[in-house]
Enzyme design. Structure first.
Site, PDB file in Angstrom:
ATOM      1  N   TYR A  52      92.220  26.640  45.020  1.00  0.00           N
ATOM      2  CA  TYR A  52      93.476  27.564  44.641  1.00  0.00           C
ATOM      3  C   TYR A  52      94.275  28.212  45.717  1.00  0.00           C
ATOM      4  O   TYR A  52      93.582  28.952  46.542  1.00  0.00           O
ATOM      5  CB  TYR A  52      93.127  28.505  43.600  1.00  0.00           C
ATOM      6  CG  TYR A  52      92.381  27.961  42.563  1.00  0.00           C
ATOM      7  CD1 TYR A  52      92.352  26.684  41.902  1.00  0.00           C
ATOM      8  CD2 TYR A  52      91.599  28.855  41.483  1.00  0.00           C
ATOM      9  CE1 TYR A  52      91.759  26.148  41.074  1.00  0.00           C
ATOM     10  CE2 TYR A  52      90.860  28.196  40.436  1.00  0.00           C
ATOM     11  CZ  TYR A  52      90.866  27.003  40.391  1.00  0.00           C
ATOM     12  OH  TYR A  52      89.968  26.484  39.293  1.00  0.00           O
ATOM     13  N   GLY A 203      98.740  28.150  27.139  1.00  0.00           N
ATOM     14  CA  GLY A 203      99.698  29.255  26.375  1.00  0.00           C
ATOM     15  C   GLY A 203     100.270  28.660  25.160  1.00  0.00           C
ATOM     16  O   GLY A 203     101.047  29.409  24.236  1.00  0.00           O
ATOM     17  N   LEU A 205      98.859  27.484  22.677  1.00  0.00           N
ATOM     18  CA  LEU A 205      98.164  28.007  21.245  1.00  0.00           C
ATOM     19  C   LEU A 205      98.361  29.466  21.152  1.00  0.00           C
ATOM     20  O   LEU A 205      97.773  29.892  20.227  1.00  0.00           O
ATOM     21  CB  LEU A 205      96.591  27.537  21.502  1.00  0.00           C
ATOM     22  CG  LEU A 205      96.244  26.048  21.369  1.00  0.00           C
ATOM     23  CD1 LEU A 205      94.841  25.702  21.759  1.00  0.00           C
ATOM     24  CD2 LEU A 205      96.734  25.573  19.991  1.00  0.00           C
ATOM     25  N   LYS A 208     103.648  29.722  23.671  1.00  0.00           N
ATOM     26  CA  LYS A 208     104.717  29.078  24.589  1.00  0.00           C
ATOM     27  C   LYS A 208     105.201  27.879  23.561  1.00  0.00           C
ATOM     28  O   LYS A 208     104.344  27.486  22.711  1.00  0.00           O
ATOM     29  CB  LYS A 208     103.848  28.544  25.772  1.00  0.00           C
ATOM     30  CG  LYS A 208     103.306  29.603  26.631  1.00  0.00           C
ATOM     31  CD  LYS A 208     104.312  29.948  27.672  1.00  0.00           C
ATOM     32  CE  LYS A 208     103.784  30.723  28.701  1.00  0.00           C
ATOM     33  NZ  LYS A 208     103.123  32.087  28.607  1.00  0.00           N
TER      34      LYS A 208
HETATM   35  N1  NAP Z   1      88.949  21.837  36.901  1.00  0.00           N
HETATM   36  C1  NAP Z   1      88.724  23.185  36.928  1.00  0.00           C
HETATM   37  O1  NAP Z   1      87.561  23.449  37.654  1.00  0.00           O
HETATM   38  C2  NAP Z   1      89.646  24.158  36.401  1.00  0.00           C
HETATM   39  C3  NAP Z   1      91.031  23.322  36.210  1.00  0.00           C
HETATM   40  C4  NAP Z   1      91.815  24.611  35.596  1.00  0.00           C
HETATM   41  C5  NAP Z   1      91.421  25.728  35.485  1.00  0.00           C
HETATM   42  N2  NAP Z   1      90.353  26.125  35.746  1.00  0.00           N
HETATM   43  C6  NAP Z   1      89.933  27.682  35.644  1.00  0.00           C
HETATM   44  O2  NAP Z   1      90.119  28.053  34.113  1.00  0.00           O
HETATM   45  C7  NAP Z   1      90.994  29.248  34.456  1.00  0.00           C
HETATM   46  C8  NAP Z   1      91.879  29.105  33.076  1.00  0.00           C
HETATM   47  O3  NAP Z   1      93.178  28.104  33.419  1.00  0.00           O
HETATM   48  P1  NAP Z   1      93.555  27.321  32.239  1.00  0.00           P
HETATM   49  O4  NAP Z   1      94.035  26.237  32.907  1.00  0.00           O
HETATM   50  O5  NAP Z   1      92.313  26.981  31.640  1.00  0.00           O
HETATM   51  O6  NAP Z   1      94.499  27.881  31.656  1.00  0.00           O
HETATM   52  P2  NAP Z   1      94.762  28.618  30.267  1.00  0.00           P
HETATM   53  O7  NAP Z   1      93.749  29.921  29.973  1.00  0.00           O
HETATM   54  O8  NAP Z   1      94.677  27.378  29.183  1.00  0.00           O
HETATM   55  O9  NAP Z   1      96.019  29.152  30.324  1.00  0.00           O
HETATM   56  C9  NAP Z   1      96.646  29.943  30.876  1.00  0.00           C
HETATM   57  C10 NAP Z   1      97.930  30.296  30.898  1.00  0.00           C
HETATM   58  O10 NAP Z   1      98.135  30.891  29.484  1.00  0.00           O
HETATM   59  C11 NAP Z   1      99.257  31.739  29.285  1.00  0.00           C
HETATM   60  N3  NAP Z   1      98.633  32.833  28.660  1.00  0.00           N
HETATM   61  C12 NAP Z   1      97.495  33.560  28.813  1.00  0.00           C
HETATM   62  N4  NAP Z   1      97.404  34.401  28.202  1.00  0.00           N
HETATM   63  C13 NAP Z   1      98.472  34.714  27.284  1.00  0.00           C
HETATM   64  C14 NAP Z   1      98.829  35.491  26.326  1.00  0.00           C
HETATM   65  N5  NAP Z   1      98.376  36.686  25.969  1.00  0.00           N
HETATM   66  N6  NAP Z   1     100.245  35.176  25.800  1.00  0.00           N
HETATM   67  C15 NAP Z   1     100.756  34.187  26.206  1.00  0.00           C
HETATM   68  N7  NAP Z   1     100.495  33.354  27.092  1.00  0.00           N
HETATM   69  C16 NAP Z   1      99.134  33.478  27.708  1.00  0.00           C
HETATM   70  C17 NAP Z   1      99.493  31.896  30.904  1.00  0.00           C
HETATM   71  O11 NAP Z   1     100.871  31.138  30.918  1.00  0.00           O
HETATM   72  P3  NAP Z   1     101.944  31.740  31.733  1.00  0.00           P
HETATM   73  O12 NAP Z   1     101.331  31.915  33.170  1.00  0.00           O
HETATM   74  O13 NAP Z   1     102.896  30.583  31.805  1.00  0.00           O
HETATM   75  O14 NAP Z   1     102.544  33.034  31.129  1.00  0.00           O
HETATM   76  C18 NAP Z   1      98.441  31.748  31.431  1.00  0.00           C
HETATM   77  O15 NAP Z   1      98.799  31.236  32.894  1.00  0.00           O
HETATM   78  C19 NAP Z   1      91.694  29.073  35.542  1.00  0.00           C
HETATM   79  O16 NAP Z   1      92.034  30.359  36.134  1.00  0.00           O
HETATM   80  C20 NAP Z   1      90.517  28.498  36.565  1.00  0.00           C
HETATM   81  O17 NAP Z   1      89.748  29.574  36.880  1.00  0.00           O
HETATM   82  C21 NAP Z   1      89.269  25.366  36.081  1.00  0.00           C
END
Ligand code: NAP
Length: 296
Positions: A52, A203, A205, A208
């Site tokens: 990251y 987001g 769900l 968004k």
């Molecule tokens: N392959 C891997 O190992 C891998 C891949 C991806 C992620 N990850 C890990 O998983 C974590 C979570 O990432 P994810 O991709 O799974 O993301 P996610 O939790 O599905 O979505 C995160 C996004 O959801 C939105 N969000 C969060 N809270 C919200 C709220 N209360 N209201 C409205 N929108 C909200 C935000 O979007 P906006 O920024 O657009 O507002 C945020 O950036 C990462 O930080 C990372 O540590 C690991």
């Protein structure tokens, strides 16, 4: 906040985990304040990766957690090696590279150990024995307490579950993506916990705009959003409860790892989480009305 055991380790991770990937490295003061706020709210599990922002995310997280580092479960990942010119990254889990990468991660995170070190993916071409031996050496050296994997590829994670001491597998898992479910018996037998990511589908769900997601078309996602909203209203539920409940009701899932950018977003999540315990509806039954099965 509830804390759940991670596999057969002695780590207990908060049901809501903090995914650091969405922190804005260009707004360090806000990002540090958000991490510290999360800790104050009972979140003890923080996840980052050397990938990251080419290490800048680890640097930022290291600063933020410094005052309470010993009280948290700190996780990072390895395997995506940035090219020297910064144009992207290549997969590299050679012992020589990982051995160098762990020391760099520890330096950036200002700590001398990681609680959990995850192989950030994996392929069938990897030298599995060499990766596992290297991770075991790190454990012996005290650089890491436990190791895990972050993989949605069954042929990769099955081998790790059966032939290594991983304690966790991070997987995309949500109302819109049920691909991990057929493997829950494997995880249970192997004493491997699932860390769910993508719980909010970036987001979608929450609030968004609908967009294509896996093989759902945009209008299908919009329809599901409408059903979630209607169901939540009828049952007087906070709308974020359903996506959280969907993953946290599974005993194999130790934490829902959520990426938030602002205190406001995190508060929304925590508010919903606190209302989650006395749930008296079956989210799986509800899902059947619209669910497209991704298990092939
Ligand atoms: N392959 C891997 O190992 C891998 C891949 C991806 C992620 N990850 C890990 O998983 C974590 C979570 O990432 P994810 O991709 O799974 O993301 P996610 O939790 O599905 O979505 C995160 C996004 O959801 C939105 N969000 C969060 N809270 C919200 C709220 N209360 N209201 C409205 N929108 C909200 C935000 O979007 P906006 O920024 O657009 O507002 C945020 O950036 C990462 O930080 C990372 O540590 C690991």
């Amino acid at each position: 906040m509830k804390y759940n055991k991670l596999g057969n380790s002695d780590l207990a991770v908060s049901s809501i985990g903090f995914g650091a990937m969405s922190l804005d490295v260009n707004q360090p003061l806000e990002a540090i304040a958000l991490v510290q706020y999360a800790f104050g709210q009972g979140i003890n599990y923080f996840d980052t990766a050397d990938l990251y922002d080419n290490g800048a995310n680890e640097l930022l997280l290291g600063k933020a957690i410094k005052p309470f580092r010993k009280n948290i479960v700190l996780a990072s990942k390895v395997g995506n090696r940035w090219r020297k010119d910064g144009s992207g990254w290549d997969w590299d889990v050679s012992p020589a590279y990982i051995t160098q990468a762990i020391d760099n991660s520890l330096t950036r995170l200002q700590t001398d150990y990681l609680d959990l070190y995850q192989v950030h993916g994996g392929t069938n071409q990897d030298d599995f024995e060499a990766v596992v031996d290297t991770m075991e050496q790190f454990v012996k050296q005290g650089k890491i307490r436990y190791y895990g994997i972050s993989s949605i590829r069954p042929n990769v994670f099955t081998k790790y579950c059966k032939e290594s001491n991983i304690v966790s597998n991070m997987m995309q898992y949500s109302i819109l993506d049920n691909r991990p479910e057929p493997y829950f018996p494997l995880f249970e037998q192997s004493n491997v916990s699932v860390i769910a990511r993508g719980v909010l589908a970036q987001g979608v769900l929450v609030n968004k705009k609908a967009k294509c997601y896996l093989d759902y078309k945009e209008d299908e996602v919009a329809n599901i959003q409408g059903q979630l909203k209607a169901y939540s209203q009828i049952h007087y539920l906070n709308e974020i409860i359903l996506p959280l409940a969907y993953v946290l009701q599974q005993k194999e899932v130790s934490s829902a790892l959520i990426g938030t950018r602002t205190v406001h977003q995190l508060d929304d999540i925590l508010h919903a989480y606190r209302e989650l315990s006395p749930l008296d509806f079956d989210v799986f039954e509800f899902r059947k009305s619209f669910y497209k099965d991704h298990i092939s």
